[in-house]
Design a protein around this motif. Structure first.
Motif, PDB file in Angstrom:
ATOM      1  N   GLY A   1      16.301  72.839 -85.712  1.00 38.59           N
ATOM      2  CA  GLY A   1      15.129  73.627 -85.355  1.00 38.59           C
ATOM      3  C   GLY A   1      14.908  74.864 -86.203  1.00 38.59           C
ATOM      4  N   HIS A   2      14.334  75.882 -85.553  1.00 41.79           N
ATOM      5  CA  HIS A   2      13.893  77.095 -86.245  1.00 41.79           C
ATOM      6  C   HIS A   2      13.833  78.226 -85.223  1.00 41.79           C
ATOM      7  CE1 HIS A   2      10.167  79.189 -88.238  1.00 41.79           C
ATOM      8  NE2 HIS A   2      11.264  79.899 -88.422  1.00 41.79           N
ATOM      9  N   VAL A   3      14.576  79.309 -85.463  1.00 39.20           N
ATOM     10  CA  VAL A   3      14.560  80.474 -84.581  1.00 39.20           C
ATOM     11  C   VAL A   3      14.282  81.727 -85.384  1.00 39.20           C
ATOM     12  CG1 VAL A   3      16.155  79.510 -82.863  1.00 39.20           C
ATOM     13  CG2 VAL A   3      17.063  80.902 -84.738  1.00 39.20           C
ATOM     14  N   LYS A   4      13.829  82.743 -84.668  1.00 39.73           N
ATOM     15  CA  LYS A   4      13.619  84.052 -85.269  1.00 39.73           C
ATOM     16  C   LYS A   4      14.572  85.024 -84.582  1.00 39.73           C
ATOM     17  CE  LYS A   4       9.945  87.158 -86.666  1.00 39.73           C
ATOM     18  NZ  LYS A   4       8.492  87.395 -86.656  1.00 39.73           N
ATOM     19  N   VAL A   5      15.403  85.689 -85.370  1.00 37.68           N
ATOM     20  CA  VAL A   5      16.357  86.668 -84.864  1.00 37.68           C
ATOM     21  C   VAL A   5      15.801  88.049 -85.186  1.00 37.68           C
ATOM     22  CG1 VAL A   5      18.734  87.512 -84.961  1.00 37.68           C
ATOM     23  CG2 VAL A   5      18.264  85.072 -85.308  1.00 37.68           C
ATOM     24  N   GLU A   6      15.461  88.796 -84.140  1.00 40.62           N
ATOM     25  CA  GLU A   6      14.924  90.149 -84.304  1.00 40.62           C
ATOM     26  C   GLU A   6      16.076  91.140 -84.263  1.00 40.62           C
ATOM     27  OE1 GLU A   6      11.809  91.191 -84.846  1.00 40.62           O
ATOM     28  OE2 GLU A   6      10.817  89.245 -84.631  1.00 40.62           O
ATOM     29  N   LEU A   7      16.148  91.996 -85.264  1.00 43.67           N
ATOM     30  CA  LEU A   7      17.153  93.047 -85.336  1.00 43.67           C
ATOM     31  C   LEU A   7      16.450  94.394 -85.169  1.00 43.67           C
ATOM     32  CD1 LEU A   7      18.961  91.547 -88.423  1.00 43.67           C
ATOM     33  CD2 LEU A   7      19.631  91.314 -86.031  1.00 43.67           C
TER      34      LEU A   7
ATOM     35  N   ARG B   1      17.516  74.869 -89.988  1.00 42.09           N
ATOM     36  CA  ARG B   1      18.689  73.991 -90.041  1.00 42.09           C
ATOM     37  C   ARG B   1      19.610  74.352 -91.210  1.00 42.09           C
ATOM     38  NH1 ARG B   1      19.056  67.510 -90.753  1.00 42.09           N
ATOM     39  NH2 ARG B   1      21.191  67.409 -90.028  1.00 42.09           N
ATOM     40  N   ASN B   2      20.901  74.452 -90.899  1.00 42.66           N
ATOM     41  CA  ASN B   2      21.975  74.745 -91.852  1.00 42.66           C
ATOM     42  C   ASN B   2      21.970  76.167 -92.398  1.00 42.66           C
ATOM     43  OD1 ASN B   2      23.080  72.172 -91.575  1.00 42.66           O
ATOM     44  ND2 ASN B   2      21.718  71.346 -93.147  1.00 42.66           N
ATOM     45  N   GLN B   3      21.224  77.073 -91.808  1.00 42.70           N
ATOM     46  CA  GLN B   3      21.274  78.478 -92.193  1.00 42.70           C
ATOM     47  C   GLN B   3      22.017  79.246 -91.109  1.00 42.70           C
ATOM     48  OE1 GLN B   3      17.046  79.321 -92.712  1.00 42.70           O
ATOM     49  NE2 GLN B   3      17.331  79.224 -94.920  1.00 42.70           N
ATOM     50  N   TRP B   4      22.679  80.339 -91.494  1.00 46.66           N
ATOM     51  CA  TRP B   4      23.426  81.117 -90.520  1.00 46.66           C
ATOM     52  C   TRP B   4      23.355  82.599 -90.850  1.00 46.66           C
ATOM     53  CZ3 TRP B   4      27.715  83.930 -92.119  1.00 46.66           C
ATOM     54  CH2 TRP B   4      28.235  83.610 -93.374  1.00 46.66           C
ATOM     55  N   VAL B   5      23.704  83.403 -89.856  1.00 45.85           N
ATOM     56  CA  VAL B   5      23.716  84.853 -90.029  1.00 45.85           C
ATOM     57  C   VAL B   5      24.935  85.405 -89.303  1.00 45.85           C
ATOM     58  CG1 VAL B   5      22.260  85.321 -87.995  1.00 45.85           C
ATOM     59  CG2 VAL B   5      22.346  86.970 -89.868  1.00 45.85           C
ATOM     60  N   TYR B   6      25.488  86.473 -89.847  1.00 42.35           N
ATOM     61  CA  TYR B   6      26.608  87.202 -89.248  1.00 42.35           C
ATOM     62  C   TYR B   6      26.089  88.573 -88.836  1.00 42.35           C
ATOM     63  CZ  TYR B   6      30.906  89.952 -89.056  1.00 42.35           C
ATOM     64  OH  TYR B   6      31.915  90.790 -88.660  1.00 42.35           O
ATOM     65  N   LEU B   7      26.385  88.976 -87.593  1.00 42.87           N
ATOM     66  CA  LEU B   7      25.984  90.300 -87.107  1.00 42.87           C
ATOM     67  C   LEU B   7      27.217  91.060 -86.650  1.00 42.87           C
ATOM     68  CD1 LEU B   7      22.920  89.322 -84.869  1.00 42.87           C
ATOM     69  CD2 LEU B   7      22.891  90.081 -87.252  1.00 42.87           C
ATOM     70  N   GLU B   8      27.305  92.327 -87.039  1.00 42.77           N
ATOM     71  CA  GLU B   8      28.413  93.176 -86.599  1.00 42.77           C
ATOM     72  C   GLU B   8      28.357  93.361 -85.095  1.00 42.77           C
ATOM     73  OE1 GLU B   8      30.967  94.553 -88.157  1.00 42.77           O
ATOM     74  OE2 GLU B   8      30.411  93.864 -90.160  1.00 42.77           O
ATOM     75  N   GLY B   9      29.497  93.584 -84.491  1.00 42.43           N
ATOM     76  CA  GLY B   9      29.565  93.833 -83.057  1.00 42.43           C
ATOM     77  C   GLY B   9      28.696  95.017 -82.659  1.00 42.43           C
TER      78      GLY B   9
END
Length: 136
Positions: free
Chosen positions: A46-52, A61-69
């Motif tokens: 699928g497809h998501v939007k991550v708001e920071l 698909r197949n993309q990732w993100v790392y977020l600090e605690g």
């Protein structure tokens, strides 16, 4: 592809990390929240939007993100999506777990409650040891 009938499932719950198969249906949103540990969100479908705080990231698909605690974020389904969520709990002083010489979070971060809160607010979440809710 993901359907509205699928539910999120806890895969692993350990003292120092959790892994969750997170289902985000199109148009639904996990409101802004933060967790004590660093997280990795890997989009499996699928497809998501991550708001920071100051920006947004779109994951396909197949993309990732790392977020600090502690980083405030929300996740919205642009399409029916499945994410692999891994939460790495930070060490807590005075809390011991046997893992070599490390001190790991045990009591203070027993379970991350962001997914549980989402379920309480109507999000499609079920623990792995519980059957999926039935639709009438």
């Amino acid at each position: 592809m993901t359907t509205h009938e699928e539910h999120s499932t806890a895969i692993v719950k350990a003292d120092h990390f959790e892994t969750i198969r997170l289902v985000i249906p199109s148009g639904t949103e996990m409101r802004q929240h933060q967790v004590p540990g660093s997280i990795m969100l890997h989009c499996l479908e699928g497809h998501v939007k991550v708001e920071l705080s100051a920006s947004s990231i779109e994951l396909r698909r197949n993309q990732w993100v790392y977020l600090e605690g502690g980083a405030p974020h929300s996740v919205k389904g642009a399409e029916n999506s499945v994410l692999l969520l891994t939460i790495l709990f930070p060490p807590v002083e005075g809390s011991q777990a046997k893992a070599g010489t490390e001190t790991l979070a045990v009591e203070a971060y027993d379970d991350c409650d962001c997914v549980d809160r989402w379920e309480a607010e109507g999000g499609p979440v079920v623990q792995s040891d519980q059957p999926a809710p039935r639709k009438n």
